[in-house]
Design a protein around this motif. Sequence first.
Motif, PDB file in Angstrom:
ATOM      1  N   GLY A   1       0.813  -1.213   0.000  1.00 12.23           N
ATOM      2  CA  GLY A   1       0.000   0.000   0.000  1.00 12.23           C
ATOM      3  C   GLY A   1       0.850   1.267   0.000  1.00 12.23           C
ATOM      4  N   THR A   2       2.079   1.160   0.487  1.00 16.47           N
ATOM      5  CA  THR A   2       2.942   2.335   0.652  1.00 16.47           C
ATOM      6  C   THR A   2       4.014   2.433  -0.428  1.00 16.47           C
ATOM      7  N   PHE A   3       4.458   1.283  -0.938  1.00  9.69           N
ATOM      8  CA  PHE A   3       5.579   1.275  -1.880  1.00  9.69           C
ATOM      9  C   PHE A   3       5.206   0.513  -3.156  1.00  9.69           C
ATOM     10  N   ASP A   4       5.876   0.883  -4.275  1.00 10.56           N
ATOM     11  CA  ASP A   4       5.633   0.194  -5.545  1.00 10.56           C
ATOM     12  C   ASP A   4       6.619  -0.934  -5.783  1.00 10.56           C
ATOM     13  N   TRP A   5       7.781  -0.815  -5.186  1.00 14.86           N
ATOM     14  CA  TRP A   5       8.759  -1.883  -5.357  1.00 14.86           C
ATOM     15  C   TRP A   5       9.784  -1.874  -4.231  1.00 14.86           C
ATOM     16  N   SER A   6      10.481  -2.995  -4.152  1.00 17.16           N
ATOM     17  CA  SER A   6      11.497  -3.210  -3.137  1.00 17.16           C
ATOM     18  C   SER A   6      12.835  -3.377  -3.840  1.00 17.16           C
ATOM     19  N   VAL A   7      13.895  -2.868  -3.227  1.00 20.72           N
ATOM     20  CA  VAL A   7      15.216  -3.025  -3.822  1.00 20.72           C
ATOM     21  C   VAL A   7      16.165  -3.601  -2.769  1.00 20.72           C
ATOM     22  N   THR A   8      17.112  -4.391  -3.232  1.00 21.80           N
ATOM     23  CA  THR A   8      18.109  -4.917  -2.304  1.00 21.80           C
ATOM     24  C   THR A   8      19.399  -5.161  -3.057  1.00 21.80           C
ATOM     25  N   GLU A   9      20.482  -5.363  -2.327  1.00 25.41           N
ATOM     26  CA  GLU A   9      21.736  -5.724  -2.988  1.00 25.41           C
ATOM     27  C   GLU A   9      22.229  -7.042  -2.415  1.00 25.41           C
ATOM     28  N   VAL A  10      22.821  -7.839  -3.297  1.00 28.05           N
ATOM     29  CA  VAL A  10      23.325  -9.158  -2.888  1.00 28.05           C
ATOM     30  C   VAL A  10      24.740  -9.309  -3.454  1.00 28.05           C
ATOM     31  N   ALA A  11      25.645  -9.835  -2.645  1.00 30.55           N
ATOM     32  CA  ALA A  11      27.003 -10.116  -3.134  1.00 30.55           C
ATOM     33  C   ALA A  11      26.917 -11.275  -4.134  1.00 30.55           C
ATOM     34  N   THR A  12      27.542 -11.117  -5.285  1.00 31.99           N
ATOM     35  CA  THR A  12      27.377 -12.148  -6.328  1.00 31.99           C
ATOM     36  C   THR A  12      27.911 -13.507  -5.869  1.00 31.99           C
ATOM     37  N   ARG A  13      28.872 -13.498  -4.934  1.00 35.32           N
ATOM     38  CA  ARG A  13      29.374 -14.806  -4.477  1.00 35.32           C
ATOM     39  C   ARG A  13      28.373 -15.490  -3.538  1.00 35.32           C
TER      40      ARG A  13
ATOM     41  N   SER B   1       4.140  -4.328  -9.490  1.00 37.83           N
ATOM     42  CA  SER B   1       3.075  -4.251 -10.485  1.00 37.83           C
ATOM     43  C   SER B   1       2.975  -5.584 -11.234  1.00 37.83           C
ATOM     44  N   GLU B   2       4.041  -6.411 -11.091  1.00 33.09           N
ATOM     45  CA  GLU B   2       4.012  -7.765 -11.672  1.00 33.09           C
ATOM     46  C   GLU B   2       3.249  -8.690 -10.717  1.00 33.09           C
TER      47      GLU B   2
END
Length: 183
Positions: free
Chosen positions: A132-144, A178-179
């Motif tokens: 209800g508050t946000f359209d998307w979430s973002v995060t970062e992950v170490a590729t290893r 939105s997906e």
Amino acid sequence: MVEAGPVEREEELEQILALQRANLPGQLSGEEIAADGFVTVEHTLDLLKRMHAMVPSIVAREGASVVGYALVMPVECRSLIPVLEPMFQRLDSLGMSRQRFYVMGQICVGKPWRGKGVFDLLYQAHRRHLRGTFDWSVTEVATRNTRSMRAHERVGFTVIDRYRDATDDWVLLRWDWSEPPRR
Ligand SMILES: CC(C)(COP(=O)(O)OP(=O)(O)OC[C@H]1O[C@@H](n2cnc3c(N)ncnc32)[C@H](O)[C@@H]1OP(=O)(O)O)[C@@H](O)C(=O)NCCC(=O)NCCS
């Protein structure tokens, strides 16, 4: 039975920190890091309390025990965690910082509960409580951290950027609500 929802008690913030401490690279063998991943950023109780006052994070509970967590960091947290500044700068340069999103600051599932759907429960609760508050979430992950990469792509995160800092190679991932949900 494990269920997931917003943090309700300060004691749960302390349990988050205990789980976090057990999953810092210094506490794990090379084999454990390669097989199950690790967390990088170490929070203090004070910082978690300040984040909680903005938006409660999501925990997975079995009875009174926190068995997993996925932290919610609205962009107002930017100045509180200097180590994440490079990530925010990438988001600025991608023109994303003006949109309605938050950062999933760190996810961890206790060792005995891995591979049992708790990761998915945590992210389903994110979507349910924060949509209800946000359209998307973002995060970062170490590729290893190949296990975490695999699990994030499975729930619906897609890679939007890649970069390197003093500690690791990172990917920036976005989950666009939105997906329709993947599962
Ligand atoms: C990363 C973590 C949160 C994932 O939770 P989980 O319950 O273990 O995740 P799941 O078992 O649901 O999913 C892991 C996926 O990776 C796969 N996998 C398992 N080990 C793997 C490995 N070494 N390399 C690549 N993929 C792996 C699994 O098969 C599964 O994919 P699938 O559903 O297609 O079969 C959890 O392992 C953890 O807390 N690790 C320690 C802390 C951490 O790394 N946090 C993330 C920081 S970004």
